[in-house]
Design an enzyme around this catalytic site. Structure first.
Site, PDB file in Angstrom:
ATOM      1  N   SER A 113      -3.106 -71.186 247.331  1.00 12.79           N
ATOM      2  CA  SER A 113      -4.343 -71.947 247.497  1.00 12.79           C
ATOM      3  C   SER A 113      -4.911 -71.747 248.912  1.00 12.79           C
ATOM      4  O   SER A 113      -5.164 -70.631 249.315  1.00 12.79           O
ATOM      5  CB  SER A 113      -4.079 -73.419 247.167  1.00 12.79           C
ATOM      6  OG  SER A 113      -5.267 -74.131 246.952  1.00 12.79           O
ATOM      7  N   ASP A 234      -7.820 -71.958 235.622  1.00 13.77           N
ATOM      8  CA  ASP A 234      -7.620 -72.736 236.841  1.00 13.77           C
ATOM      9  C   ASP A 234      -8.907 -73.497 237.155  1.00 13.77           C
ATOM     10  O   ASP A 234      -9.923 -72.888 237.501  1.00 13.77           O
ATOM     11  CB  ASP A 234      -7.249 -71.803 237.993  1.00 13.77           C
ATOM     12  CG  ASP A 234      -6.938 -72.532 239.294  1.00 13.77           C
ATOM     13  OD1 ASP A 234      -7.186 -73.744 239.382  1.00 13.77           O
ATOM     14  OD2 ASP A 234      -6.448 -71.867 240.228  1.00 13.77           O
ATOM     15  N   HIS A 263      -3.463 -74.747 238.419  1.00  9.47           N
ATOM     16  CA  HIS A 263      -3.523 -74.187 239.765  1.00  9.47           C
ATOM     17  C   HIS A 263      -2.140 -73.957 240.373  1.00  9.47           C
ATOM     18  O   HIS A 263      -2.032 -73.489 241.503  1.00  9.47           O
ATOM     19  CB  HIS A 263      -4.323 -75.169 240.642  1.00  9.47           C
ATOM     20  CG  HIS A 263      -4.721 -74.648 241.985  1.00  9.47           C
ATOM     21  ND1 HIS A 263      -5.510 -73.532 242.167  1.00  9.47           N
ATOM     22  CD2 HIS A 263      -4.440 -75.116 243.237  1.00  9.47           C
ATOM     23  CE1 HIS A 263      -5.708 -73.337 243.458  1.00  9.47           C
ATOM     24  NE2 HIS A 263      -5.061 -74.273 244.129  1.00  9.47           N
TER      25      HIS A 263
END
Length: 286
Positions: A113, A234, A263
């Site tokens: 991320s 996602d 995610h």
């Protein structure tokens, strides 16, 4: 007789306590020649990799894990300064300092991320520190524009920030179900409990830094080889973002897809993730 001088030698314990690696709970598993650094993202800590790291041979690989200053596992609450961390550049500087302090170089950096862009920024500043960057569900920008699909309208992010500020616990529950496969209760709970350990004001500040940022212009400066790993569904990072990064990163890029929802493939599909890493990087599995 000469007068006794005070002991000016630094106390070893004090030295250890002042190290960045100590503050960030950094640890090394294994003693191999290949070094893999795992960096977690928003709202989590290094335990997010617990299903992944046991699948790598500690004889062949040196695995490095740590917690970012915003993590609920970091003891010194003053370590996270909202002014300092108003951009991801400060995190990139921390990463460089951590690698230097631990005398690591030529590492494979796996950034989940927000840590994906942190790795990119650090590689631009110090390219020789990195052998490869793995961008796991990473994004250079989360807000849509006329010619770019980031996944969120600006009003979505404004509502997200408002909910963090005014109704944190309810936001945590709802957000956890949105970004983690809701059918995987254990993984949803894992992320939810991790996010609960982060203070409201820290989450709010960090969310502004992450979700309101735009790092698209740095991609053309990234010369380190990159592997983009994206899940098939996602909510936080649509597949179009992975395609955008593949097109715009300057260095050699490969794009891999994991067939899972959410995610957090390191929680919901860890063996698939390990398999992709093995295929791309030639890692030896136990």
């Amino acid at each position: 007789m000469e007068p006794l001088l005070p002991n000016t030698k630094p106390n070893m314990l004090e030295q250890h306590e002042n190290l960045l690696s100590t503050h960030l709970n950094a640890r090394i598993k294994g003693s191999g020649t290949e070094t893999i650094v795992f960096a977690h993202g928003f709202g989590t800590d290094q335990s997010i990799w617990d299903k992944v790291t046991p699948n790598f041979s500690e004889k062949s690989y040196k695995l490095v894990l740590f917690d970012w200053p915003f993590s609920g596992c970091v003891k010194d609450e003053n370590l996270y300064d909202p002014l300092k961390y108003c951009s991801l550049d400060a995190f990139a500087d921390d990463l460089i300092s951590l690698l230097d302090e631990m005398e690591l170089q030529d590492v494979t950096f796996v950034g989940h991320s927000m840590s994906g862009m942190i790795g990119c920024l650090a590689s631009i500043k110090r390219p020789l520190l990195f052998k490869r960057i793995v961008l796991l569900c990473a994004s250079p920008r989360y807000i849509n524009t006329d010619d770019y699909e980031g996944g969120f309208a600006r009003s979505d992010i404004e509502n997200l920030l408002e909910n963090i500020e005014s109704n944190y616990e309810n936001w945590i529950s709802a957000f956890s179900l949105n970004v983690v496969d809701p059918s995987d209760e254990a993984s949803v709970n894992k992320f939810r409990e991790s996010l609960k350990r982060v203070k409201n004001e820290v989450s709010l500040s960090l969310a502004k830094t992450v979700f309101c940022s735009d790092y698209r212009d740095i991609l053309e400066k990234v010369e380190t080889p990159c592997t983009i790993i994206q899940t098939s569904s996602d909510m936080a990072v649509p597949y179009s973002v992975a395609l955008y990064m593949e097109k715009n990163i300057k260095g050699k890029v490969t794009l891999e897809e994991i067939d899972t929802i959410g995610h957090f493939p390191q929680l919901t599909a860890p063996l698939q993730l390990v398999g992709v890493l093995k295929g791309v990087l030639g890692f030896e599995l136990i």
